[in-house]
Every structure is written in structure tokens, then in C-alpha cells.
Write a protein that holds these residues in place. Structure first.
Motif, mmCIF file in Angstrom:
data_model
loop_
_atom_site.group_PDB
_atom_site.id
_atom_site.type_symbol
_atom_site.label_atom_id
_atom_site.label_comp_id
_atom_site.label_asym_id
_atom_site.label_seq_id
_atom_site.Cartn_x
_atom_site.Cartn_y
_atom_site.Cartn_z
ATOM 1 N N PRO A 11 -6.514 43.151 19.977
ATOM 2 C CA PRO A 11 -7.705 42.320 19.738
ATOM 3 C C PRO A 11 -7.815 41.782 18.317
ATOM 4 O O PRO A 11 -8.135 40.601 18.128
ATOM 5 N N GLY A 12 -7.551 42.611 17.329
ATOM 6 C CA GLY A 12 -7.664 42.152 15.941
ATOM 7 C C GLY A 12 -6.741 40.986 15.639
ATOM 8 O O GLY A 12 -7.135 40.029 14.969
ATOM 9 N N PHE A 13 -5.507 41.050 16.145
ATOM 10 C CA PHE A 13 -4.561 39.957 15.937
ATOM 11 C C PHE A 13 -5.005 38.693 16.676
ATOM 12 O O PHE A 13 -4.906 37.594 16.151
ATOM 13 N N ILE A 14 -5.477 38.861 17.894
ATOM 14 C CA ILE A 14 -5.921 37.698 18.671
ATOM 15 C C ILE A 14 -7.096 37.011 17.985
ATOM 16 O O ILE A 14 -7.091 35.794 17.792
ATOM 17 N N PHE A 15 -8.126 37.784 17.614
ATOM 18 C CA PHE A 15 -9.298 37.199 16.949
ATOM 19 C C PHE A 15 -8.886 36.469 15.670
ATOM 20 O O PHE A 15 -9.329 35.354 15.407
ATOM 21 N N GLN A 16 -8.033 37.112 14.879
ATOM 22 C CA GLN A 16 -7.617 36.527 13.609
ATOM 23 C C GLN A 16 -6.837 35.234 13.827
ATOM 24 O O GLN A 16 -7.080 34.231 13.164
ATOM 25 N N ARG A 17 -5.898 35.256 14.779
ATOM 26 C CA ARG A 17 -5.087 34.058 15.028
ATOM 27 C C ARG A 17 -5.923 32.912 15.566
ATOM 28 O O ARG A 17 -5.753 31.762 15.154
ATOM 29 N N ARG A 22 -8.177 27.622 14.667
ATOM 30 C CA ARG A 22 -9.328 26.706 14.777
ATOM 31 C C ARG A 22 -9.683 26.137 13.407
ATOM 32 O O ARG A 22 -9.946 24.935 13.279
ATOM 33 N N LEU A 23 -9.672 26.981 12.385
ATOM 34 C CA LEU A 23 -9.976 26.499 11.037
ATOM 35 C C LEU A 23 -8.911 25.523 10.541
ATOM 36 O O LEU A 23 -9.231 24.505 9.925
ATOM 37 N N ARG A 24 -7.648 25.823 10.802
ATOM 38 C CA ARG A 24 -6.571 24.917 10.377
ATOM 39 C C ARG A 24 -6.702 23.554 11.044
ATOM 40 O O ARG A 24 -6.561 22.517 10.383
ATOM 41 N N LEU A 25 -6.971 23.552 12.355
ATOM 42 C CA LEU A 25 -7.123 22.284 13.066
ATOM 43 C C LEU A 25 -8.369 21.538 12.578
ATOM 44 O O LEU A 25 -8.325 20.326 12.373
ATOM 45 N N THR A 26 -9.447 22.259 12.360
ATOM 46 C CA THR A 26 -10.673 21.636 11.856
ATOM 47 C C THR A 26 -10.426 21.021 10.486
ATOM 48 O O THR A 26 -10.801 19.862 10.236
ATOM 49 N N ASP A 27 -9.782 21.771 9.591
ATOM 50 C CA ASP A 27 -9.486 21.239 8.258
ATOM 51 C C ASP A 27 -8.586 20.010 8.340
ATOM 52 O O ASP A 27 -8.773 19.040 7.590
ATOM 53 N N LEU A 35 -13.470 16.494 3.545
ATOM 54 C CA LEU A 35 -14.316 17.658 3.794
ATOM 55 C C LEU A 35 -13.453 18.820 4.271
ATOM 56 O O LEU A 35 -12.358 18.611 4.796
ATOM 57 N N THR A 36 -13.972 20.023 4.102
ATOM 58 C CA THR A 36 -13.320 21.219 4.627
ATOM 59 C C THR A 36 -14.208 21.833 5.702
ATOM 60 O O THR A 36 -15.412 21.536 5.773
ATOM 61 N N SER A 37 -13.633 22.699 6.504
ATOM 62 C CA SER A 37 -14.417 23.371 7.545
ATOM 63 C C SER A 37 -15.550 24.183 6.922
ATOM 64 O O SER A 37 -16.667 24.199 7.447
ATOM 65 N N ALA A 38 -15.310 24.826 5.794
ATOM 66 C CA ALA A 38 -16.358 25.615 5.133
ATOM 67 C C ALA A 38 -17.522 24.716 4.719
ATOM 68 O O ALA A 38 -18.694 25.074 4.895
ATOM 69 N N LEU A 111 -16.246 15.719 16.025
ATOM 70 C CA LEU A 111 -15.131 16.547 15.573
ATOM 71 C C LEU A 111 -15.229 17.956 16.150
ATOM 72 O O LEU A 111 -14.226 18.528 16.588
ATOM 73 N N ALA A 112 -16.431 18.504 16.178
ATOM 74 C CA ALA A 112 -16.624 19.845 16.756
ATOM 75 C C ALA A 112 -16.277 19.840 18.239
ATOM 76 O O ALA A 112 -15.625 20.760 18.741
ATOM 77 N N LYS A 113 -16.693 18.789 18.951
ATOM 78 C CA LYS A 113 -16.388 18.687 20.387
ATOM 79 C C LYS A 113 -14.878 18.597 20.599
ATOM 80 O O LYS A 113 -14.334 19.228 21.504
ATOM 81 N N GLU A 114 -14.204 17.846 19.749
ATOM 82 C CA GLU A 114 -12.748 17.715 19.855
ATOM 83 C C GLU A 114 -12.060 19.071 19.676
ATOM 84 O O GLU A 114 -11.156 19.420 20.453
ATOM 85 N N ILE A 115 -12.492 19.845 18.695
ATOM 86 C CA ILE A 115 -11.898 21.165 18.451
ATOM 87 C C ILE A 115 -12.146 22.071 19.665
ATOM 88 O O ILE A 115 -11.255 22.803 20.111
ATOM 89 N N ASN A 116 -13.356 22.012 20.213
ATOM 90 C CA ASN A 116 -13.670 22.816 21.397
ATOM 91 C C ASN A 116 -12.851 22.367 22.601
ATOM 92 O O ASN A 116 -12.353 23.196 23.367
#
Length: 162
Positions: A11-17, A22-27, A35-38, A111-116
Motif C-alpha cells: 500500500p505505501g508504494f502504491i499510494f506514493q507512486r 498525478r503531481l508530475r502529470l499536473t505539473d 504554475l505548479t500543482s502546489a 485541467l483537474a478534470k483532465e487529470i481525473n
């Protein structure tokens, strides 16, 4: 099953990956907009409740107040937010959105819809609903554990050997 395959299902690896990808694609999708995801997470909090203090934003984003201050500095320079004194607490700084963010709200939502859409590709509406419900339950469990953290209840209290 190979050791690598077994580790990949932890689970820890899955959540982290998942979070990392998602953050990489969003960025990547936000890069043309400088802009950045943050930064977008911060802007989204302000879209929900404009005029939050930097301390409130830090709590919502689970980052330090110094990090929020730097992020607000950059967003201020970009003309997306303005900051000012809290009339009730002269030590606190409040942050408000500029109109340019409100007029681009659809861009951010798109952009959020696209990531989802990419994230949930190949899943039925029922599967997505189940996944999100389970993830919410995991999140609530973790928040509860953090709020009532009692080291005596941890299974392994042994220190890491050096």
C-alpha cells in the motif's frame, strides 16, 4: 510472485507512486501556464474560501508557513493573489485572489478534470465511486490516528538499529 512484484503491491508504494505520478502529470499540464500543482492547490483553497490567513493555508496544504509565504510571494509577483493584514490580528497575513484567477477558474477546473479522466481511464463510474469512498476512508483513518496518536498502541516500538 517475485519480490519486486510483491513490493509493487504494498500500500505505501502504491499510494506514493499514484500521488507522485498525478503531481508530475499536473505539473506538466500546468507548465505552459507558469504554475505548479502546489500553487494550484493553494489557489483552489482560496476559490473555496477567499481571504484565508497564511497559517490557515499552511494547515490546509499540510506544509509549513514559510513554504506558504514563498508560494504566496511567487503568486503575488505573477499577479494572481494579493496579501494584506488581518484586521483582527495584526501579526497575521490574509491572502485574496485577484480577478484573473476567477476568470480562469474554468481552465483550472478543466485541467483537474483532465487529470481525473486520465487517472480513472478504463474504470466504470461504480468502480471510481468505490475507489474514492475507500480512499476517503483510508484518509479519515490516518487523520484519526494522527489526532489521537498514542505511541503505546503502535505494534512495533523498537527503535531502528543503526
Amino acid at each position: 510472485m517475485s519480490e519486486q512484484k510483491q513490493q509493487d503491491l504494498e500500500p505505501g508504494f502504491i499510494f506514493q507512486r499514484v500521488a507522485r505520478q498525478r503531481l508530475r502529470l499536473t505539473d506538466k499540464r500546468l507548465a505552459p501556464h507558469n504554475l505548479t500543482s502546489a500553487q494550484v492547490f493553494l489557489l483552489n483553497w482560496l476559490l473555496h474560501r477567499d481571504g484565508m490567513t497564511q497559517k490557515e493555508l499552511a494547515q490546509r496544504l499540510s506544509i509549513g508557513t514559510v513554504a506558504v509565504s514563498g508560494m504566496v510571494d511567487r503568486l503575488e509577483v505573477a499577479g494572481l493573489v494579493r496579501r494584506g493584514q488581518d484586521p483582527n490580528d495584526r501579526r497575521a497575513k490574509k491572502v485574496w485572489l485577484k480577478d484573473s484567477v476567477r476568470t480562469n477558474r474554468e481552465l483550472l477546473s478543466g485541467l483537474a478534470k483532465e487529470i481525473n479522466d486520465v487517472s480513472f481511464k478504463g474504470m466504470s463510474a461504480t468502480e471510481i465511486k468505490t475507489l474514492l469512498g475507500l480512499m476517503d476512508k483510508v484518509h479519515r483513518n490516518l487523520v484519526e490516528a494522527l489526532d489521537a496518536d498514542d505511541p503505546s498502541k503502535w505494534v512495533n516500538e523498537q527503535p531502528i538499529r543503526r
